[in-house]
Design a protein around this motif. Structure first.
Motif, PDB file in Angstrom:
ATOM      1  N   GLN A  49      18.787   1.794 -22.568  1.00  0.00           N
ATOM      2  CA  GLN A  49      17.542   1.346 -21.947  1.00  0.00           C
ATOM      3  C   GLN A  49      16.367   1.890 -22.736  1.00  0.00           C
ATOM      4  O   GLN A  49      16.353   3.040 -23.137  1.00  0.00           O
ATOM      5  N   ARG A  50      15.427   1.029 -22.971  1.00  0.00           N
ATOM      6  CA  ARG A  50      14.250   1.443 -23.733  1.00  0.00           C
ATOM      7  C   ARG A  50      13.016   1.509 -22.842  1.00  0.00           C
ATOM      8  O   ARG A  50      12.172   2.353 -23.023  1.00  0.00           O
ATOM      9  N   SER A  51      12.932   0.596 -21.881  1.00  0.00           N
ATOM     10  CA  SER A  51      11.716   0.535 -21.070  1.00  0.00           C
ATOM     11  C   SER A  51      11.809   1.336 -19.773  1.00  0.00           C
ATOM     12  O   SER A  51      10.806   1.550 -19.121  1.00  0.00           O
ATOM     13  N   ARG A  52      13.013   1.758 -19.378  1.00  0.00           N
ATOM     14  CA  ARG A  52      13.253   2.498 -18.127  1.00  0.00           C
ATOM     15  C   ARG A  52      12.941   1.671 -16.882  1.00  0.00           C
ATOM     16  O   ARG A  52      12.852   2.197 -15.782  1.00  0.00           O
ATOM     17  N   LYS A  53      12.772   0.358 -17.029  1.00  0.00           N
ATOM     18  CA  LYS A  53      12.470  -0.492 -15.875  1.00  0.00           C
ATOM     19  C   LYS A  53      13.607  -0.479 -14.862  1.00  0.00           C
ATOM     20  O   LYS A  53      13.366  -0.424 -13.663  1.00  0.00           O
ATOM     21  N   LEU A  54      14.839  -0.550 -15.347  1.00  0.00           N
ATOM     22  CA  LEU A  54      15.984  -0.609 -14.436  1.00  0.00           C
ATOM     23  C   LEU A  54      16.096   0.682 -13.620  1.00  0.00           C
ATOM     24  O   LEU A  54      16.233   0.640 -12.396  1.00  0.00           O
ATOM     25  N   ALA A  55      16.011   1.827 -14.283  1.00  0.00           N
ATOM     26  CA  ALA A  55      16.100   3.108 -13.567  1.00  0.00           C
ATOM     27  C   ALA A  55      14.959   3.247 -12.568  1.00  0.00           C
ATOM     28  O   ALA A  55      15.148   3.733 -11.454  1.00  0.00           O
ATOM     29  N   THR A  56      13.780   2.786 -12.943  1.00  0.00           N
ATOM     30  CA  THR A  56      12.621   2.895 -12.055  1.00  0.00           C
ATOM     31  C   THR A  56      12.714   1.916 -10.889  1.00  0.00           C
ATOM     32  O   THR A  56      12.112   2.146  -9.841  1.00  0.00           O
ATOM     33  N   SER A  57      13.488   0.838 -11.061  1.00  0.00           N
ATOM     34  CA  SER A  57      13.612  -0.153  -9.978  1.00  0.00           C
ATOM     35  C   SER A  57      14.570   0.301  -8.871  1.00  0.00           C
ATOM     36  O   SER A  57      14.650  -0.343  -7.827  1.00  0.00           O
ATOM     37  N   LEU A  58      15.303   1.407  -9.082  1.00  0.00           N
ATOM     38  CA  LEU A  58      16.220   1.908  -8.052  1.00  0.00           C
ATOM     39  C   LEU A  58      15.442   2.283  -6.787  1.00  0.00           C
ATOM     40  O   LEU A  58      14.428   2.969  -6.856  1.00  0.00           O
ATOM     41  N   ARG A  59      15.934   1.811  -5.661  1.00  0.00           N
ATOM     42  CA  ARG A  59      15.308   2.131  -4.379  1.00  0.00           C
ATOM     43  C   ARG A  59      16.392   2.530  -3.389  1.00  0.00           C
ATOM     44  O   ARG A  59      17.487   1.968  -3.408  1.00  0.00           O
ATOM     45  N   HIS A  60      16.091   3.511  -2.531  1.00  0.00           N
ATOM     46  CA  HIS A  60      17.021   3.823  -1.459  1.00  0.00           C
ATOM     47  C   HIS A  60      16.278   3.754  -0.135  1.00  0.00           C
ATOM     48  O   HIS A  60      15.087   4.032  -0.060  1.00  0.00           O
ATOM     49  N   ASP A  61      17.011   3.303   0.868  1.00  0.00           N
ATOM     50  CA  ASP A  61      16.392   3.027   2.166  1.00  0.00           C
ATOM     51  C   ASP A  61      17.316   3.534   3.267  1.00  0.00           C
ATOM     52  O   ASP A  61      18.542   3.540   3.117  1.00  0.00           O
ATOM     53  N   LEU A  62      16.726   3.926   4.349  1.00  0.00           N
ATOM     54  CA  LEU A  62      17.474   4.430   5.497  1.00  0.00           C
ATOM     55  C   LEU A  62      16.893   3.796   6.745  1.00  0.00           C
ATOM     56  O   LEU A  62      15.678   3.758   6.913  1.00  0.00           O
ATOM     57  N   ARG A  63      17.759   3.246   7.596  1.00  0.00           N
ATOM     58  CA  ARG A  63      17.238   2.687   8.856  1.00  0.00           C
ATOM     59  C   ARG A  63      18.248   2.915   9.970  1.00  0.00           C
ATOM     60  O   ARG A  63      19.459   2.947   9.735  1.00  0.00           O
ATOM     61  N   VAL A  69      23.259   4.757  11.724  1.00  0.00           N
ATOM     62  CA  VAL A  69      22.308   4.835  10.617  1.00  0.00           C
ATOM     63  C   VAL A  69      22.892   4.105   9.414  1.00  0.00           C
ATOM     64  O   VAL A  69      24.063   4.279   9.081  1.00  0.00           O
ATOM     65  N   VAL A  70      22.067   3.280   8.768  1.00  0.00           N
ATOM     66  CA  VAL A  70      22.507   2.521   7.606  1.00  0.00           C
ATOM     67  C   VAL A  70      21.662   2.941   6.410  1.00  0.00           C
ATOM     68  O   VAL A  70      20.432   2.923   6.472  1.00  0.00           O
ATOM     69  N   GLY A  71      22.329   3.330   5.347  1.00  0.00           N
ATOM     70  CA  GLY A  71      21.639   3.688   4.107  1.00  0.00           C
ATOM     71  C   GLY A  71      21.994   2.689   3.021  1.00  0.00           C
ATOM     72  O   GLY A  71      23.138   2.259   2.919  1.00  0.00           O
ATOM     73  N   THR A  72      21.015   2.297   2.220  1.00  0.00           N
ATOM     74  CA  THR A  72      21.262   1.352   1.120  1.00  0.00           C
ATOM     75  C   THR A  72      20.590   1.848  -0.154  1.00  0.00           C
ATOM     76  O   THR A  72      19.553   2.510  -0.113  1.00  0.00           O
ATOM     77  N   VAL A  73      21.208   1.516  -1.281  1.00  0.00           N
ATOM     78  CA  VAL A  73      20.624   1.768  -2.598  1.00  0.00           C
ATOM     79  C   VAL A  73      20.640   0.439  -3.335  1.00  0.00           C
ATOM     80  O   VAL A  73      21.671  -0.238  -3.391  1.00  0.00           O
ATOM     81  N   THR A  74      19.500   0.037  -3.881  1.00  0.00           N
ATOM     82  CA  THR A  74      19.395  -1.233  -4.601  1.00  0.00           C
ATOM     83  C   THR A  74      18.755  -1.008  -5.962  1.00  0.00           C
ATOM     84  O   THR A  74      18.066  -0.020  -6.189  1.00  0.00           O
ATOM     85  N   ALA A  75      18.995  -1.959  -6.859  1.00  0.00           N
ATOM     86  CA  ALA A  75      18.376  -1.923  -8.190  1.00  0.00           C
ATOM     87  C   ALA A  75      17.934  -3.332  -8.548  1.00  0.00           C
ATOM     88  O   ALA A  75      18.489  -4.312  -8.080  1.00  0.00           O
ATOM     89  N   GLY A  76      16.936  -3.402  -9.405  1.00  0.00           N
ATOM     90  CA  GLY A  76      16.489  -4.701  -9.898  1.00  0.00           C
ATOM     91  C   GLY A  76      15.351  -5.306  -9.121  1.00  0.00           C
ATOM     92  O   GLY A  76      14.879  -6.393  -9.455  1.00  0.00           O
TER      93      GLY A  76
END
Length: 199
Positions: A49-63, A69-76
């Motif tokens: 990876q050169r731009s780090r866009k993918l790593a920066t697009s990682l998100r985690h959520d908890l609801r 309780v449901v936890g999710t991790v997404t990318a992109g």
């Protein structure tokens, strides 16, 4: 006011339920945070990876839901207003084919900037390129540079042309849960002890 035995039992059950839900929330929150961190490490070690866009697009959520309780991790997802469409392709692998035209244009050498990103959004924007084929038949976009008087021009390869490119699956996200799940029992015991100590 004195409570009946039934009312006391109901209140204790409610307190226990709240305590268990709080424990569940803390354990899953920690696990999801660790999962996102592990996925980021996988991206940084498995992908060029050169731009780090993918790593920066990682998100985690908890609801919280009625079932737990449901936890999710997404990318992109959106990164600074831009989507990272390669997230799924990098995770699962696949064949990339041209959308417009016959060839994919893969920038090399002078078509890349100092950190390895393409200087131009499209090879059509790069001035003075010519189509040639190597001796082995590889299509290329090159820039011819004049040599000293009487000598042949030098050839500078800017783009390699391909009809398709196959990318392997990098599994940066799907491989992340293994180590996190292995640590869940220890995390559960630690958080339960912390909650009991605070009670």
């Amino acid at each position: 006011m004195a409570e009946t035995l039934g009312e006391l039992a109901e209140r204790l059950a409610e307190v226990a339920h709240i305590g268990l839900r709080k424990l569940e929330l803390r354990v899953i929150q920690g696990a999801v945070t660790d999962l996102a961190a592990k996925a980021k490490v996988n991206i940084e070690t498995r992908l060029e990876q050169r731009s780090r866009k993918l790593a920066t697009s990682l998100r985690h959520d908890l609801r919280e839901t009625p079932d737990g309780v449901v936890g999710t991790v997404t990318a992109g997802g959106t990164f600074q207003g831009l989507k990272v469409p390669s997230a799924r392709l990098q995770e699962y692998g696949g064949v990339v084919v041209p959308v417009n035209g016959k060839h994919l244009t893969i920038p090399v050498g002078p078509a890349l900037n100092a950190i390895g990103l393409a200087k131009y959004d499209s090879a059509r924007q790069a001035p003075g390129l010519q189509f040639v084929q190597s001796l082995k038949g590889q299509p290329l976009l090159v820039k011819l540079k004049k040599g000293p008087k009487g000598s042949a021009p030098s050839v500078e390869v800017w783009y390699v042309l391909r009809t398709s490119v196959t990318l392997p699956a990098r599994r940066y996200l799907r491989d992340a849960p293994a180590s996190v799940l292995a640590e869940l029992p220890e995390r559960l015991a630690r958080e339960a002890a912390a909650l009991l100590g605070a009670a």
